[in-house]
Design a protein around this motif. Structure first.
Motif, PDB file in Angstrom:
ATOM      1  N   ASP C  49      44.821  -3.965  71.769  1.00  0.00           N
ATOM      2  CA  ASP C  49      44.058  -5.038  71.105  1.00  0.00           C
ATOM      3  C   ASP C  49      43.213  -4.470  69.979  1.00  0.00           C
ATOM      4  N   THR C  57      47.742  -7.348  65.794  1.00  0.00           N
ATOM      5  CA  THR C  57      47.389  -6.268  66.722  1.00  0.00           C
ATOM      6  C   THR C  57      48.670  -5.732  67.362  1.00  0.00           C
ATOM      7  N   PHE C  59      49.120  -5.361  70.346  1.00  0.00           N
ATOM      8  CA  PHE C  59      49.380  -6.228  71.516  1.00  0.00           C
ATOM      9  C   PHE C  59      50.196  -7.444  71.103  1.00  0.00           C
ATOM     10  N   GLU C  60      49.766  -8.069  69.990  1.00  0.00           N
ATOM     11  CA  GLU C  60      50.503  -9.249  69.496  1.00  0.00           C
ATOM     12  C   GLU C  60      51.953  -8.872  69.158  1.00  0.00           C
TER      13      GLU C  60
ATOM     14  N   SER F  14      39.055 -11.127  71.893  1.00  0.00           N
ATOM     15  CA  SER F  14      40.320 -10.719  71.296  1.00  0.00           C
ATOM     16  C   SER F  14      40.611 -11.550  70.048  1.00  0.00           C
ATOM     17  N   LYS F  17      38.707 -10.286  67.083  1.00  0.00           N
ATOM     18  CA  LYS F  17      39.303  -9.031  66.596  1.00  0.00           C
ATOM     19  C   LYS F  17      40.559  -9.326  65.780  1.00  0.00           C
ATOM     20  N   ARG F  18      41.383 -10.251  66.270  1.00  0.00           N
ATOM     21  CA  ARG F  18      42.627 -10.579  65.560  1.00  0.00           C
ATOM     22  C   ARG F  18      42.309 -11.179  64.191  1.00  0.00           C
ATOM     23  N   ILE F  21      41.169  -8.330  61.924  1.00  0.00           N
ATOM     24  CA  ILE F  21      42.302  -7.489  61.516  1.00  0.00           C
ATOM     25  C   ILE F  21      43.133  -8.195  60.442  1.00  0.00           C
ATOM     26  N   ILE F  43      40.052  -0.106  65.641  1.00  0.00           N
ATOM     27  CA  ILE F  43      38.747  -0.645  66.029  1.00  0.00           C
ATOM     28  C   ILE F  43      38.098   0.309  67.027  1.00  0.00           C
TER      29      ILE F  43
END
Lengths: 63, 63, 63, 63, 63, 63
Positions: C49, C57, C59-60, F14, F17-18, F21, F43
């Motif tokens: 993440d 990310t 994760f994505e 999350s 953060k996304r 980013i 991060i």
């Protein structure tokens, strides 16, 4: 906080750096909900001989 | 990923840097089980005036 | 010197980390012509993440 | 350990850097209860064009 | 500026960290001739499994 | 390249953060004229006990 470190190839103009600092500061302030005045940005410039991708330097790869 | 940062004294040749980038990329890829193409390496070169060991600079210590 | 910082995804075993530290230390010592005892390695572990690739990310992106 | 990284504007004399390395090494050794010989300090010097505060460079802000 | 990054083993108390932050801020402000209010310090804590010395982890070396 | 490191206080979702980013990747790509796919963002989350401002921790200052 936040403190951002930007690693990038050398060779940009002062104007490009200023635009990047301004744009990244805005992006961070808006998404992390902090005042722009809190945001610090450090630029670290690299030569293409000092960056490796998959075992070769960026210079060797013609990047 | 992985992204490696190598802090080292200035003064190495381009050839030494390339050999180091190639060897470290292989070492990381094999032990962490990732493709070499994923490995990035940043080299940060330092003068001996800009590195302290036990309160003295590397220059003062004749390193 | 040299001091190496390895940014990598969390989840590796202690054994993998030890093998990586040993292999990278050797690779650096041989190519930069320094004693292995001089080489320091810092491991910084990241969650998926906390790493962005092309705006998404890890994760994505299912990395 | 500990390993300290000091990001600061370029332009200090060697003497200032040595005094800073000596003083910071003492401060860290005393408060973290480690021998001074264990303390490493990396100095990273920055131009005022490469540091942003609140969206402007230190140069633009006349720092 | 200056911005200091302190890499150290995990396990110190909050009190030790505060004393270190206060002492290092003073040391830097006095030697680099900047106001204490300008000094920022980032602490990065490491496990002994995540630090290598001469090819072995600090944990393996019983540090 | 470029590789960005974002030091920020822990505690964001999350989703935040996304968004950060994505927004920072766009800002960097547009101003430095590189493809978004080249931009990497790390991060690093910090507790308020691990960040000092003017000799006090962010926790002590109630930040």
């Amino acid at each position: 906080m936040p403190i951002i470190e930007v690693n990038m190839f050398e060779g940009r103009t002062s104007q490009q750096k200023r635009e990047m600092i301004s744009a990244v500061t805005q992006a961070v302030a808006q998404t992390l909900d902090v005042p722009e005045t809190n945001v610090r940005i450090i630029i670290r410039e690299l030569s293409k001989d000092n960056f490796g991708i998959g075992g070769k330097t960026a210079f060797e790869l013609g990047r």
